[in-house]
Design an enzyme around this catalytic site. Sequence first.
Site, short mmCIF file in Angstrom:
data_model
loop_
_atom_site.label_atom_id
_atom_site.label_comp_id
_atom_site.label_asym_id
_atom_site.label_seq_id
_atom_site.Cartn_x
_atom_site.Cartn_y
_atom_site.Cartn_z
N CYS A 1 4.97 2.97 2.13
CA CYS A 1 5.59 2.92 0.81
C CYS A 1 5.46 3.70 -0.16
CB CYS A 1 4.74 1.94 -0.27
SG CYS A 1 5.17 0.02 0.44
N CYS B 1 -0.32 0.73 -1.06
CA CYS B 1 0.70 1.00 0.48
C CYS B 1 1.37 2.51 0.15
CB CYS B 1 2.52 -0.05 0.47
SG CYS B 1 3.35 0.11 1.83
#
Length: 139
Positions: A67, A64
């Site tokens: 993230c 991600c």
Amino acid sequence: MQTTTIVIILIITGFVILVLNAKAKMKKIPMVEDNDKILTLTDQNFQHQTKNKLVLVDFWASWCGPCRMMAPVLNDVAKELTGNSHIGKVNIEQYQSLAQKFKVRSIPTLILFKDGKEINRFVGVKSKEFLFQQIKKAS
């Protein structure tokens, strides 16, 4: 009619190219090692680590991009936190059951726990200032 179709196809093609370019850039964001103060949360230790504390838990995954963008922000917050406030992280690839338990639908999702109970939730990339403000409100 034919000109309109061509224009629409060109617009869609341009949009697809922009999206693919953005995804490629996000994948190139380097992984940042977690600060020593960040709690690594698992199925086994989650309840114990969030009990009698204020813990901001980051639900994340290595693939991600957003993230990865949050990792340095969380490291900075963890370094500066004092008292009974902490930062924790749950890798949803390894601990899917925790993500399911807390109904995490997209990542990064940050959930603020006080004494083991969810008191607030934030989705997406957040600033250091925003996180400090939320932690201060909950203290």
